[in-house]
Write a protein that holds these residues in place. Structure first.
Motif, PDB file in Angstrom:
ATOM      1  N   PRO A 165      66.525 -21.194  -5.935  1.00 37.06           N
ATOM      2  CA  PRO A 165      67.016 -21.891  -4.740  1.00 37.06           C
ATOM      3  C   PRO A 165      67.208 -20.908  -3.592  1.00 37.06           C
ATOM      4  N   GLU A 166      67.019 -21.413  -2.374  1.00 34.99           N
ATOM      5  CA  GLU A 166      67.125 -20.517  -1.218  1.00 34.99           C
ATOM      6  C   GLU A 166      68.567 -20.244  -0.818  1.00 34.99           C
ATOM      7  N   LEU A 167      69.484 -21.000  -1.409  1.00 31.63           N
ATOM      8  CA  LEU A 167      70.866 -20.896  -0.964  1.00 31.63           C
ATOM      9  C   LEU A 167      71.826 -21.043  -2.133  1.00 31.63           C
ATOM     10  N   LEU A 168      72.833 -20.185  -2.184  1.00 34.64           N
ATOM     11  CA  LEU A 168      73.934 -20.360  -3.131  1.00 34.64           C
ATOM     12  C   LEU A 168      75.098 -20.991  -2.366  1.00 34.64           C
ATOM     13  N   LEU A 169      75.508 -22.168  -2.807  1.00 33.97           N
ATOM     14  CA  LEU A 169      76.658 -22.831  -2.204  1.00 33.97           C
ATOM     15  C   LEU A 169      77.900 -22.428  -2.978  1.00 33.97           C
ATOM     16  N   ILE A 203      77.231 -31.237   1.002  1.00 32.94           N
ATOM     17  CA  ILE A 203      76.111 -31.353   0.060  1.00 32.94           C
ATOM     18  C   ILE A 203      75.143 -32.436   0.528  1.00 32.94           C
ATOM     19  N   ARG A 204      75.663 -33.550   0.999  1.00 31.27           N
ATOM     20  CA  ARG A 204      74.798 -34.622   1.499  1.00 31.27           C
ATOM     21  C   ARG A 204      73.957 -34.153   2.686  1.00 31.27           C
ATOM     22  N   LEU A 205      74.565 -33.345   3.556  1.00 33.71           N
ATOM     23  CA  LEU A 205      73.830 -32.826   4.708  1.00 33.71           C
ATOM     24  C   LEU A 205      72.746 -31.850   4.272  1.00 33.71           C
ATOM     25  N   LEU A 206      73.067 -30.977   3.314  1.00 27.92           N
ATOM     26  CA  LEU A 206      72.065 -30.027   2.826  1.00 27.92           C
ATOM     27  C   LEU A 206      70.915 -30.759   2.139  1.00 27.92           C
ATOM     28  N   ASP A 207      71.244 -31.802   1.391  1.00 26.00           N
ATOM     29  CA  ASP A 207      70.213 -32.587   0.714  1.00 26.00           C
ATOM     30  C   ASP A 207      69.336 -33.307   1.737  1.00 26.00           C
ATOM     31  N   HIS A 208      69.975 -33.839   2.785  1.00 25.28           N
ATOM     32  CA  HIS A 208      69.219 -34.548   3.826  1.00 25.28           C
ATOM     33  C   HIS A 208      68.290 -33.591   4.572  1.00 25.28           C
ATOM     34  N   ALA A 209      68.736 -32.352   4.753  1.00 22.71           N
ATOM     35  CA  ALA A 209      67.922 -31.352   5.459  1.00 22.71           C
ATOM     36  C   ALA A 209      66.899 -30.702   4.543  1.00 22.71           C
ATOM     37  N   GLU A 210      66.874 -31.132   3.293  1.00 25.65           N
ATOM     38  CA  GLU A 210      65.930 -30.629   2.293  1.00 25.65           C
ATOM     39  C   GLU A 210      66.082 -29.123   2.078  1.00 25.65           C
ATOM     40  N   SER A 269      67.107 -26.331  -0.475  1.00 23.71           N
ATOM     41  CA  SER A 269      67.280 -26.126  -1.912  1.00 23.71           C
ATOM     42  C   SER A 269      68.467 -25.204  -2.135  1.00 23.71           C
ATOM     43  N   PHE A 270      69.431 -25.701  -2.897  1.00 24.54           N
ATOM     44  CA  PHE A 270      70.641 -24.914  -3.127  1.00 24.54           C
ATOM     45  C   PHE A 270      71.124 -25.138  -4.556  1.00 24.54           C
ATOM     46  N   ALA A 271      72.000 -24.271  -4.970  1.00 22.79           N
ATOM     47  CA  ALA A 271      72.618 -24.395  -6.283  1.00 22.79           C
ATOM     48  C   ALA A 271      74.011 -23.803  -6.208  1.00 22.79           C
TER      49      ALA A 271
END
Length: 785
Positions: free
Chosen positions: A519-523, A543-550, A552-554
């Protein structure tokens, strides 16, 4: 040629001047000796960027002009003092050798004209300064004989200049046009009308008396400066030049493996480093730090200004005892000639709180005829506010406590004094929220927070002394890696809850590793969002905003631990380092390149403090304000649904003053259709703390008004319908404040990410119901929380 009387005058002047200069140098030398007992530091600094910064602070008065009235007055003092030194040289040359400073008559006439105008302007500044202290009675300024001395020094010095110039005109029958000497001519005409004949003995005597008076006052002031708060004239530029190069707000990392270390933290004045001790002599006692301090403003004992003054007095007394030399001249010469050697082991200042009797906050407000005082510089320097709320801020109680408590005990053996207890009380140390507003407002570059944390470190690491609720929080963090003591096995429970509420399956880094995904980002969720139900709502919307912006995070899930910020600010450096090393090991194991967190405390700790313990430099740390601002700019998030609300933003200390992020949250809110952004009187770099920093989130306030109530009142004063924040701590504190202050009205508290999610994703995206905020729905929303 000079006659005998002129030679005697010259010799006497040289003797008096030489003695005064020697005392001036000797006083400075002795205080430098006191500084030398501190822990050595490296004084090497890069010069070019420092020159620009010091020029802004010293020459342009950048911070001083935060309070325009005081800043302008100081500009007159500062430049008047510099320019009048040329006038003093001219007066000396005229009186001793009858030689003007400037040999060209036309240029000399302009010089005299400028000097007289400067003298009058400085005199006016002195009168206005005295009026601000004794007429306006600014609460941040001390009153009494000691603070008044400088007014008498400067005022009498200016008058001696005018009188000397006036008698000089009468003595030598000067033909200099009155337009070049408007004020001395006026005085000379008055003296002549009173019977002082031009060229008479009276004119000669008057001139000599005024000339010597000017010299004596000037030299007395020279000796007085390094023995008073006015030592800042010399020390402040040096202090600003030598200001730390480390990132703003970064605490020093203790070497806990140093086998030669006898103690950790600061339990004795000379355990501060030399730069920290230099701060003490740079202080001008302007009170700006105390004026904005959330502890002082809510009636607690802590006052940053008094802390510096008390440490300075204690350093001077300890230094005098160690060197066996008086810190005062000429007093030391008179008592113990010729070098002031004597016994200074008895007599010292001590902080006494048990016998202090001052009015409580209500009494002070009643007496002053106002409900309270808004202590921010932006509100006019601490004068009464317009409304009658019991939660206005007022530093009067703290100022009175400190003035009554810091007393001289002639029988106190200096060697028996304890820094923590006799000079700084534990009550003061545990009142600090580490908000850094004191440092932000300080015009001489003093750093208060690291001194408080260093003393906390000594209490925690060496004495095991700390408030019971702080101790409980630390024990919980040590055992379960969260301040509540909830089982660490429940740290990832929010992931399942998030799926139920949003339908988004959040993966852990461990799962991604197993699936060979990167993933490109660690939340980094943080303890608040992992365990606190209210903070989870913020996390889910992020999380909803990150998912909407596509994106990839974990997350780390069960592998995530406390960032250690709370442990470090409370003073448990050992626990902080253990947590940091474990977190760094986990982060590097997964090859993380970018981290985002909604918590400014975690953000600051990761970005600026983990590097000392091995965090790789290439890892980019983002606050969710920065990331969401980028995504909006890239059109990956498009606010489209209106949020028709008037919103005020509370600036988080650890996001703003610690990391200079003020605009990103405002840009995000401004991008939402329908939002009307209104600012509080104290906002941005002068925003008041919510009261949760420095570990205070987990400690009860036992005196004065609750800080979050005072800050909430400031937000309510804007008549905003929504209070927005950028921090889970602030969100909790402001929401609690709203619940406590308002019984029937419904004011919402929201992180800006929640508001952005409402605008970007619209209604129906959460199973819990409608997200678009409407005024008539506030009651239902509040009940749903």
């Amino acid at each position: 040629m000079m006659d005998g009387i002129a030679y005697i005058k010259l010799i006497l002047a040289l003797i008096v001047t030489s003695a005064s200069v020697w005392m001036f140098i000797e006083v400075i030398r002795r205080r430098l000796a006191y500084l030398s007992f501190g822990v050595p530091v490296s004084w090497s600094r890069m010069k070019r960027p420092r020159l620009a910064r010091v020029s802004k602070e010293v020459l342009l008065h950048k911070r001083l002009l935060n309070d325009v009235k005081s800043g302008v007055l100081h500009l007159f003092y500062f430049y008047g003092f510099i320019m009048l030194q040329l006038g003093a040289i001219d007066i000396m040359l005229q009186g001793l050798l009858e030689v003007p400073l400037i040999p060209w008559p036309s240029l000399y006439a302009v010089f005299i004209w400028s000097q007289e105008w400067i003298v009058v302007l400085v005199l006016l500044a002195v009168l206005l300064g005295a009026f601000r202290r004794y007429g306006e009675r600014l609460k941040r300024l001390k009153r009494g004989a000691k603070p008044s001395i400088v007014y008498w020094f400067i005022g009498s010095l200016m008058l001696s200049v005018l009188l000397t110039l006036s008698f000089e005109r009468l003595l030598h029958e000067q033909q200099l046009a009155e337009r070049y000497s408007p004020f001395s001519s006026l005085l000379a005409n008055g003296l002549e009308a009173a019977g002082v004949v031009v060229g008479s003995t009276a004119a000669t005597v008057g001139y000599e008396v005024c000339w010597w008076l000017h010299l004596v006052i000037l030299l007395s002031f020279l000796i007085y400066v390094p023995q008073s708060k006015h030592f800042h004239l010399i020390v402040a530029p040096i202090n600003l030049w030598l200001r730390r190069d480390e990132p703003t707000g970064k605490l020093a990392t203790l070497d806990l493996e140093d086998e030669q270390a006898e103690s950790f933290g600061v339990g004795h004045i000379h355990q501060f480093n030399q730069k920290q001790l230099l701060d003490l002599y740079a202080c001008v006692e302007c009170g700006r730090c105390t004026e904005v301090c959330p502890a002082a403003a809510t009636g607690k004992l802590l006052s940053p200004m008094h802390m510096i003054v008390k440490l300075r007095d204690h350093l001077t007394e300890q230094g005098a005892a160690l060197t066996s030399k008086s810190p005062w001249l000429p007093k030391g010469i008179w008592e113990h000639p010729p070098h002031g050697i004597g016994d200074y082991r008895v007599g010292a200042h001590v902080m006494k709180t048990e016998d202090v009797r001052v009015e409580n906050m209500t009494d002070l407000r009643t007496r002053d005829g106002a409900a309270g005082v808004d202590s921010g510089i932006a509100t006019g320097g601490g004068n009464a506010s317009d409304h009658q709320s019991p939660y206005c801020t007022d530093i009067s109680l703290t100022m009175k406590k400190q003035a009554a408590g810091w007393t001289w005990n002639a029988q106190q053996p200096i060697g028996d004094l304890q820094l923590i207890g006799d000079v700084m009380t534990e009550e003061e140390l545990w009142s600090c929220t580490t908000c850094r507003n004191c440092e932000e407002q300080c015009p001489v570059g003093n750093e208060h927070v690291d001194k408080i944390v260093d003393m906390r470190r000594h209490l925690v690491l060496m004495e095991g002394s700390l408030p019971s609720d702080a101790q409980r929080a630390l024990q919980n963090i040590e055992r379960q890696s969260n301040p509540w003591g909830i089982s660490r096995s429940q740290r990832a429970d929010w992931i399942a809850d998030c799926y139920e509420r949003t339908g988004i399956k959040v993966k852990t880094m461990k799962e991604c590793e197993a699936d060979q995904q990167a993933p490109e980002l660690l939340l980094w969720a943080g303890s608040m969002a992992s365990f606190d139900n209210r903070s989870r709502k913020l996390l889910y919307d992020l999380i909803r905003l990150l998912d909407h912006a596509e994106i990839s995070f974990a997350v780390l899930g069960l592998e995530e631990k406390s960032s250690g910020d709370t442990a470090r600010r409370i003073g448990n450096e050992m626990l902080f380092q253990e947590l940091a090393q474990q977190n760094i090991e986990t982060i590097t194991h997964y090859g993380v390149k970018r981290i985002v967190t909604p918590c400014p405390h975690t953000y600051h700790t990761f970005k600026k403090e983990y590097a000392d313990l091995g965090m790789p430099q290439h890892i980019e740390v983002l606050h969710h304000a920065e990331l969401l601002d980028q995504l909006i700019a890239e059109k990956r998030l498009i606010p489209q649904f209106p949020v028709s609300e008037q919103i005020t933003l509370h600036d988080s200390c650890y996001l703003g003053r610690y990391n200079d992020i003020y605009d990103a949250p405002r840009r995000i809110l401004s991008s939402i259709p329908g939002v009307q952004l209104v600012e509080m009187k104290r906002s941005r770099d002068n925003a008041m703390c919510c009261g949760a920093g420095g570990g205070m989130m987990w400690m009860e306030e036992h005196s004065g008004t609750r800080v979050n109530y005072a800050r909430t009142q400031q937000a309510l004063d804007t008549n905003a319908s929504v209070i927005s924040t950028a921090c889970p701590y602030c969100l909790t504190m402001m929401e609690d404040g709203v619940k406590a202050l308002l019984e029937h009205e419904n004011i919402l508290t929201r992180d800006f990410a929640e508001l952005l999610a409402t605008s970007v994703l619209g209604d129906g995206t959460m199973p819990s119901g409608v997200h678009t905020i409407k005024s008539e729905e506030r009651g239902a929303n509040r009940e749903g929380e």
